[in-house]
Design a protein around this motif. Structure first.
Motif, mmCIF file in Angstrom:
data_model
loop_
_atom_site.group_PDB
_atom_site.id
_atom_site.type_symbol
_atom_site.label_atom_id
_atom_site.label_comp_id
_atom_site.label_asym_id
_atom_site.label_seq_id
_atom_site.Cartn_x
_atom_site.Cartn_y
_atom_site.Cartn_z
ATOM 1 N N ALA A 81 103.623 -80.221 -90.720
ATOM 2 C CA ALA A 81 103.692 -79.107 -91.864
ATOM 3 C C ALA A 81 102.499 -78.169 -91.290
ATOM 4 O O ALA A 81 103.158 -76.815 -91.466
ATOM 5 N N LEU A 82 101.646 -78.426 -90.706
ATOM 6 C CA LEU A 82 100.595 -77.319 -90.335
ATOM 7 C C LEU A 82 101.247 -76.621 -88.972
ATOM 8 O O LEU A 82 101.250 -75.270 -88.945
ATOM 9 N N ARG A 83 101.800 -77.262 -88.145
ATOM 10 C CA ARG A 83 102.179 -76.750 -87.045
ATOM 11 C C ARG A 83 103.444 -75.432 -87.295
ATOM 12 O O ARG A 83 103.633 -74.409 -86.777
ATOM 13 N N ARG A 84 103.934 -75.800 -88.429
ATOM 14 C CA ARG A 84 104.877 -74.690 -89.002
ATOM 15 C C ARG A 84 104.506 -73.281 -89.335
ATOM 16 O O ARG A 84 105.229 -72.338 -89.577
ATOM 17 N N ARG A 85 102.994 -73.525 -89.619
ATOM 18 C CA ARG A 85 102.510 -72.170 -90.021
ATOM 19 C C ARG A 85 101.671 -71.640 -88.868
ATOM 20 O O ARG A 85 100.977 -70.710 -89.245
ATOM 21 N N ILE A 86 101.891 -71.949 -87.758
ATOM 22 C CA ILE A 86 101.114 -71.557 -86.469
ATOM 23 C C ILE A 86 102.064 -71.227 -85.570
ATOM 24 O O ILE A 86 103.218 -71.761 -85.254
#
Length: 228
Positions: A81-86
Motif C-alpha cells: 500500500a505504501l509503495r503505491r504512494r511513492i
C-alpha cells in the motif's frame, strides 16, 4: 508531516556467522518539497537505505516513518500500500519495451480504482508533455534516446501525484547534458507539486539541484549539510 523520518535504523544481511551489518544507527528526516541527495562510496549502504524507505524490503531495527506510516513491523500488505504512494525512478528506467511511452506512464495509474482507461491515457499524455515529450507519446522505448526514456520514467513516477519520489542513480546511464536536463526537470516538477525527493547519486555534476546533501560511509551518515 515529514515524508521521511528515520531514527536509529540498523540493518544487516545474513545470519549468525554470516551476518553483515550494512546500516548502523541511521537517522534522517526529509521535509515536504525538499530535494535531498544521498552520496558516498559504493557499499556505504545508500541503496539499501533507499529500499527500506521505499518499502521494498522489511525493517529489522529502529524507526522508519514514511508518509506517516511506521515501517517497523509493517506487513507485506502495508508495504504494498505504501509503495503505491511513492514514485520510483531507477538507473535503467525499467520501461516495458512492448508498450508506448503513454502506456508505460498510464500503468502507474492502474492502482486508481475506477479510473477509466481514456482518463489514464489522457493524464499520461499530459504528464509526458510536461516532461518535454509532446509528440513522442506513441513511441516505444527503443525509438527514444536514453534521456527521453528517463523522462518517461520521471513522468511515470509523478503522474499519480506521489507524496515522495525515490531515485537511484537516475543519471548514471546518461551523458552530461542529458543527465543535467533530466534531474533539473525532476526537481522543478517535484518542487511545483511540493513533492519530496530522495536521490542516491555518485554524480558530482548534479549536486546543484539539492537542498541538502547527505553523505554516507560504512553504513553511517557522516555528514548532512545544506547545499551551497
Amino acid at each position: 508531516m515529514d515524508p521521511i523520518r528515520i531514527e536509529g535504523l540498523n540493518f544487516a544481511y545474513g545470519e549468525g556467522d554470516l551476518r553483515r551489518p550494512v546500516l548502523r544507527d541511521v537517522s534522517l528526516t526529509v521535509h515536504a518539497g525538499e530535494v535531498v541527495l544521498l552520496t558516498g562510496p559504493s557499499g556505504s549502504g545508500k541503496t539499501t537505505l533507499l529500499t527500506l524507505i521505499g518499502a521494498l524490503r522489511g525493517m529489522q531495527d529502529g524507526s522508519c516513518r514514511v508518509l506517516g506510516r511506521e515501517m517497523l513491523g509493517a506487513s507485506e500488505r502495508d508495504r504494498v500500500a505504501l509503495r503505491r504512494r511513492i514514485g520510483f525512478i531507477f538507473q535503467n528506467h525499467n520501461l516495458l519495451g512492448f508498450l508506448t511511452a503513454r502506456q508505460n506512464v498510464a500503468m502507474a495509474l492502474e492502482i486508481e480504482a475506477g479510473m477509466p482507461e481514456r482518463e489514464r491515457l489522457d493524464r499520461a499524455g499530459a504528464m509526458l508533455a510536461a516532461v518535454g515529450l509532446a509528440g513522442h507519446e506513441d513511441k516505444t522505448p527503443a525509438k527514444l534516446s536514453g534521456g527521453q526514456r528517463q523522462r518517461v520514467a520521471i513522468a511515470r513516477a509523478l503522474v499519480a501525484e506521489p507524496g515522495l519520489v525515490l531515485a537511484d542513480e537516475p543519471t548514471a546511464a546518461l551523458d552530461k547534458v542529458s543527465g543535467g536536463e533530466v534531474v533539473h526537470l525532476l526537481r522543478d516538477l517535484a518542487k511545483s507539486r511540493g513533492t519530496a525527493i530522495l536521490m542516491v547519486t555518485h554524480d558530482p555534476r548534479i549536486l546543484d539541484i539539492a537542498d541538502r546533501i547527505v553523505t554516507m560511509e560504512d553504513g553511517r551518515i557522516v555528514e548532512a549539510a545544506n547545499a551551497a
